[in-house]
Motif scaffolding. Structure first.
Motif, short mmCIF file in Angstrom:
data_model
loop_
_atom_site.label_atom_id
_atom_site.label_comp_id
_atom_site.label_asym_id
_atom_site.label_seq_id
_atom_site.Cartn_x
_atom_site.Cartn_y
_atom_site.Cartn_z
N ASN A 183 34.77 -18.03 22.11
CA ASN A 183 36.77 -18.69 21.55
C ASN A 183 36.67 -20.23 22.85
OD1 ASN A 183 36.62 -15.91 23.81
ND2 ASN A 183 37.84 -16.12 21.16
N GLN A 184 37.59 -21.35 22.21
CA GLN A 184 38.17 -22.56 22.85
C GLN A 184 38.12 -22.45 24.12
OE1 GLN A 184 40.53 -24.24 20.58
NE2 GLN A 184 40.79 -26.17 21.34
N GLY A 185 38.85 -21.05 24.97
CA GLY A 185 39.50 -21.79 25.80
C GLY A 185 37.44 -21.62 26.95
N ALA A 186 36.79 -20.72 25.78
CA ALA A 186 35.92 -20.20 26.73
C ALA A 186 34.63 -21.54 26.95
CB ALA A 186 34.90 -19.28 26.66
N THR A 187 34.26 -22.40 25.80
CA THR A 187 34.32 -23.63 25.41
C THR A 187 34.37 -24.43 26.27
OG1 THR A 187 33.88 -23.25 23.47
CG2 THR A 187 33.57 -24.83 23.17
N GLU A 188 36.01 -24.47 26.74
CA GLU A 188 36.44 -26.08 27.11
C GLU A 188 36.72 -25.88 29.05
OE1 GLU A 188 39.76 -27.29 24.27
OE2 GLU A 188 40.06 -25.77 25.37
N VAL A 189 35.39 -24.62 29.28
CA VAL A 189 35.58 -24.36 30.36
C VAL A 189 34.30 -24.96 30.92
CG1 VAL A 189 34.73 -23.17 32.62
CG2 VAL A 189 37.22 -22.75 31.13
N ALA A 190 33.15 -24.96 29.55
CA ALA A 190 32.19 -24.99 29.63
C ALA A 190 31.68 -26.56 29.58
CB ALA A 190 31.83 -24.78 28.53
N LEU A 191 32.98 -27.39 28.65
CA LEU A 191 32.86 -29.04 28.35
C LEU A 191 33.97 -30.12 29.74
CD1 LEU A 191 33.93 -29.14 24.54
CD2 LEU A 191 31.48 -29.16 25.40
N ALA A 192 35.06 -28.96 30.06
CA ALA A 192 34.68 -29.17 31.79
C ALA A 192 33.74 -29.68 32.65
CB ALA A 192 36.13 -28.35 32.28
N VAL A 216 19.84 -16.50 18.12
CA VAL A 216 20.26 -18.29 19.20
C VAL A 216 18.97 -17.94 20.71
CG1 VAL A 216 21.55 -19.23 17.62
CG2 VAL A 216 22.37 -18.26 19.71
N GLU A 217 19.44 -16.48 21.01
CA GLU A 217 18.72 -16.17 22.13
C GLU A 217 19.39 -16.93 23.00
OE1 GLU A 217 14.73 -18.07 21.56
OE2 GLU A 217 13.94 -15.89 21.22
N PRO A 218 20.76 -16.53 23.41
CA PRO A 218 21.14 -16.95 24.65
C PRO A 218 21.09 -16.11 25.76
CG PRO A 218 22.73 -15.22 23.51
CD PRO A 218 21.34 -15.41 22.59
N ASP A 219 21.30 -17.02 26.55
CA ASP A 219 21.47 -16.22 28.08
C ASP A 219 22.91 -15.72 28.63
OD1 ASP A 219 22.15 -18.61 28.57
OD2 ASP A 219 19.72 -19.00 29.72
N LEU A 220 23.88 -16.20 28.35
CA LEU A 220 25.00 -16.05 28.65
C LEU A 220 25.68 -15.86 27.86
CD1 LEU A 220 26.65 -15.07 30.87
CD2 LEU A 220 27.16 -17.22 31.12
N VAL A 221 27.15 -14.55 27.10
CA VAL A 221 28.00 -15.08 26.35
C VAL A 221 28.73 -14.81 26.93
CG1 VAL A 221 28.95 -13.67 24.43
CG2 VAL A 221 26.33 -13.90 24.50
N TYR A 222 30.04 -15.73 26.72
CA TYR A 222 30.75 -16.03 27.62
C TYR A 222 32.64 -16.28 26.78
CZ TYR A 222 34.65 -19.21 30.23
OH TYR A 222 35.61 -19.78 31.32
N GLY A 223 32.94 -14.83 26.65
CA GLY A 223 34.19 -14.93 25.53
C GLY A 223 35.69 -15.37 26.39
N ALA A 224 36.96 -15.42 26.25
CA ALA A 224 37.98 -15.32 26.66
C ALA A 224 38.67 -14.42 26.30
CB ALA A 224 38.87 -16.94 26.04
N TYR A 225 38.67 -13.61 25.13
CA TYR A 225 39.17 -12.42 25.15
C TYR A 225 38.31 -11.25 24.68
CZ TYR A 225 42.95 -16.30 23.82
OH TYR A 225 43.54 -17.29 23.90
N ALA A 226 38.46 -10.61 24.72
CA ALA A 226 37.51 -9.02 24.60
C ALA A 226 37.42 -8.85 23.20
CB ALA A 226 38.90 -7.90 25.15
N SER A 227 38.08 -9.85 22.10
CA SER A 227 37.74 -8.79 20.48
C SER A 227 36.39 -9.85 20.47
CB SER A 227 38.82 -9.77 19.65
OG SER A 227 39.24 -11.26 20.24
N ALA A 228 35.79 -11.40 21.70
CA ALA A 228 34.56 -11.50 21.65
C ALA A 228 33.99 -10.47 21.55
CB ALA A 228 33.78 -12.24 22.97
N PHE A 229 33.70 -9.52 22.61
CA PHE A 229 33.11 -8.56 22.65
C PHE A 229 32.73 -7.06 21.96
CE2 PHE A 229 32.89 -10.89 26.09
CZ PHE A 229 31.42 -11.28 26.03
N ASP A 230 33.87 -7.54 21.11
CA ASP A 230 34.02 -6.25 19.39
C ASP A 230 32.86 -5.63 19.34
OD1 ASP A 230 36.91 -5.25 20.57
OD2 ASP A 230 37.53 -6.76 18.94
N PRO A 231 32.78 -4.65 18.37
CA PRO A 231 31.24 -4.09 17.86
C PRO A 231 30.52 -5.24 16.87
CG PRO A 231 32.56 -1.73 17.65
CD PRO A 231 33.49 -3.82 18.30
N GLY A 232 31.83 -5.92 15.69
CA GLY A 232 31.70 -6.58 15.22
C GLY A 232 31.53 -8.08 14.94
N ALA A 233 31.67 -8.46 17.03
CA ALA A 233 31.25 -9.70 17.50
C ALA A 233 29.21 -9.33 18.01
CB ALA A 233 32.17 -10.06 17.82
#
Length: 341
Positions: A74-83, A127-144
């Motif tokens: 999510n954008q919120g998570a992305t922007e923490v990484a960018l910050a 893309v073989e991630p070692d961490l998945v970071y979401g801002a909302y619970a929906s990021a971890f839904d079955p369809g995501a």
């Protein structure tokens, strides 16, 4: 060790979906099969203090070494990484609500966009991630991404913003301190805690300046997020309230629980706010909300509408996240501009 496979490199154009030409794929196969993806030199240099544990929403991930192939969902998570300046350690990103601020635009453009919204689990794992970071619970839904427990079974750590916990009782009270605590956790996973400390100090200084200015003193403010048949408004315990507190304004729905709440237009008319703050998002623009207010025969008589006393803030600057202080600074400047005019 992960199996040898082709992986896409960062695209050079903004928000380009993750793709590879045949020539690029051939080149990558030649180089990638020499071994599993290696962390950048900067990550290796900052590997002290590991392993670390990061916990949120009742889930703990143990990070054995600095994260170097994260995906932000999510954008919120992305922007923490960018910050935190770790864009070189992002294997992908997804789901914007509005524009990434100009100061991070080049960094964002260097990160592959896996999907305009959520990638599928298959797209994510490719893309073989070692961490998945979401801002909302929906990021971890079955369809995501699938559940955090499922990701852990693939060897992928998972972190959900505490503000996005599925269970309300696990969410922290909205505060700048809680935002900085989340940034601390993410910085720990990447092995850059000193960057989180610097960000905290810088934002604390900006908030102190806003407190001294009190640009919103004496103003009753409606925070209009979205909705027309019934307005969805900033309530008394979320990002909008933190911004209005920071500038010294009074939220006309401060007595309502939660971050946002569905109110009624009758309540808005009764409050007759001095200023309307408009959240600007891709799915509900400030312009659309202004047009609705001006076209309605009753709402158009509100003082703030008659006198065009509107303040616009990016949706990403209204949620409890790393840009919330930016939102407060923007609102203060616009309020000062209204008074000057």
């Amino acid at each position: 060790m992960r199996p040898c496979r082709s992986v896409s490199t960062h695209p050079t154009t903004s928000r380009r979906p993750l793709a590879a030409t045949a020539a690029l794929a051939l080149a990558l196969l030649t180089s990638a099969c020499a071994g599993a993806p290696q962390p950048p030199a900067s990550a290796a240099a900052e590997a002290t203090g590991f392993p670390v544990e990061i916990t949120s929403c009742g889930h703990t991930s143990t990070i054995a070494s600095p994260v170097h192939r994260a995906v932000t969902m999510n954008q919120g998570a992305t922007e923490v990484a960018l910050a935190l300046g770790v864009e070189d350690r992002l294997a992908g990103t997804a789901y914007l609500d509005d524009a990434v601020p100009q100061r991070w635009a080049a960094a964002y453009d260097a990160v592959p966009v896996l999907s305009p919204e959520y990638p599928t689990r298959e797209e994510l794992l490719a893309v073989e991630p070692d961490l998945v970071y979401g801002a909302y619970a929906s990021a971890f839904d079955p369809g995501a991404a699938g559940s955090r427990a499922e990701l852990e079974r693939t060897g992928t750590a998972a972190y959900l913003s505490p503000f996005g916990c599925e269970e309300q009782n696990l969410r922290p009270d909205a505060s700048f301190e809680a935002v900085w605590d989340e940034v601390d956790s993410v910085a720990a996973a990447f092995g850059v805690p000193e960057r989180a400390e610097a960000l905290r100090a810088e934002q604390q200084q900006r908030l102190a300046g806003l407190a001294a200015e009190e640009a919103g003193a004496g103003l009753d403010v409606l925070w209009y997020d979205s909705g027309d048949r019934a307005p969805y408004v900033g309530a008394g315990a979320g990002g909008p309230q933190l911004v209005l507190d920071a500038v010294g304004a009074r939220n006309v729905f401060a007595d309502q629980p939660g971050s946002w709440v569905e109110a009624s237009w009758e309540e808005v008319v009764a409050a007759d706010p001095d200023v309307v703050v408009l959240a600007d998002a891709s799915w509900s623009s400030a312009e659309e909300k202004i047009a609705y207010l001006e076209a309605d025969p009753v709402l158009s008589t509100l003082r703030a509408v008659r006198e065009q006393r509107f303040v616009t803030v990016a949706f990403s600057e209204s949620t409890a996240g790393v840009r919330l202080v930016d939102g407060a600074v923007s609102v203060a400047a616009q309020l000062a501009g209204l008074d000057a005019s």
